[in-house]
Design a protein around this motif. Structure first.
Motif, PDB file in Angstrom:
ATOM      1  N   LEU A  28       0.848  -1.190   0.000  1.00 46.44           N
ATOM      2  CA  LEU A  28       0.000   0.000   0.000  1.00 46.44           C
ATOM      3  C   LEU A  28       0.882   1.237   0.000  1.00 46.44           C
ATOM      4  O   LEU A  28       1.935   1.245   0.611  1.00 46.44           O
ATOM      5  CB  LEU A  28      -0.898   0.010   1.247  1.00 46.44           C
ATOM      6  CG  LEU A  28      -1.835  -1.181   1.411  1.00 46.44           C
ATOM      7  CD1 LEU A  28      -2.521  -1.128   2.763  1.00 46.44           C
ATOM      8  CD2 LEU A  28      -2.865  -1.204   0.290  1.00 46.44           C
ATOM      9  N   ASP A  29       0.433   2.247  -0.678  1.00 43.39           N
ATOM     10  CA  ASP A  29       1.183   3.504  -0.723  1.00 43.39           C
ATOM     11  C   ASP A  29       0.753   4.375   0.462  1.00 43.39           C
ATOM     12  O   ASP A  29       0.146   5.425   0.286  1.00 43.39           O
ATOM     13  CB  ASP A  29       0.923   4.215  -2.059  1.00 43.39           C
ATOM     14  CG  ASP A  29       1.824   5.419  -2.262  1.00 43.39           C
ATOM     15  OD1 ASP A  29       2.891   5.482  -1.615  1.00 43.39           O
ATOM     16  OD2 ASP A  29       1.449   6.304  -3.051  1.00 43.39           O
ATOM     17  N   MET A  46      -0.768   3.251   7.909  1.00 43.51           N
ATOM     18  CA  MET A  46      -0.988   1.815   7.869  1.00 43.51           C
ATOM     19  C   MET A  46      -1.453   1.305   9.238  1.00 43.51           C
ATOM     20  O   MET A  46      -2.386   0.504   9.328  1.00 43.51           O
ATOM     21  CB  MET A  46       0.298   1.099   7.458  1.00 43.51           C
ATOM     22  CG  MET A  46       0.088  -0.253   6.912  1.00 43.51           C
ATOM     23  SD  MET A  46       0.524  -0.428   5.172  1.00 43.51           S
ATOM     24  CE  MET A  46       2.058   0.371   5.009  1.00 43.51           C
TER      25      MET A  46
END
Length: 145
Positions: free
Chosen positions: A128-129, A135
């Motif tokens: 995931l960016d 996160m």
């Protein structure tokens, strides 16, 4: 692919509805990418998950019911997926217990190699960016749902 803009720009949905729909859109997009990445190997996501649990499971193998319990999502197609993997030589079925009704499923060396290739092909999809903080926040929220 899911059209997230239709959700984002929908004036009739409240924030909670948009959030739930966007989660569905993101899940659908990731699933589509995952299926496409596995296609050159001739594997489905279910078959990949089966190889994963067998590769990291006990050396003596697992029963069909144990494999079912270790799947990420329920599927009525476990037996069919197992038969396809067996036909291709990626797993074997053994009746090694005193109770001949119990079948132990084991991954073969070819199955291990294929599982490793599948992990390599899909590793970039599982990123995931997001910053570490984002996160952690997302993970915490998803755990509560």
């Amino acid at each position: 692919m899911a059209n997230k803009e239709l959700v984002i720009n929908n004036p009739t949905m409240n924030l909670e509805q948009k959030t739930i729909r966007l989660l569905g859109c993101v899940a659908q997009e990731f699933q589509a990418k995952y299926i496409k990445a596995l296609a050159p190997l001739g594997l489905s996501p279910l078959q990949t998950n089966i190889l994963h649990v067998l590769d990291y499971g006990p050396k003596e193998g697992l029963t069909v019911n144990q494999i079912k319990k270790l799947q990420i999502e329920e599927s009525p197609n476990i037996s069919r997926a197992l038969n396809k993997l067996m036909d291709k030589g990626f797993i074997i079925k053994n009746r090694n217990s005193p109770d001949q009704r119990v079948v132990q499923i084991q991954i073969t060396e070819d199955g291990r190699v294929l599982h490793e290739k599948a992990d390599e092909l899909t590793a970039s999809l599982l990123q995931l960016d997001l910053s570490e903080n984002e996160m952690e926040t997302l993970y915490g929220i998803l755990r509560r749902l």
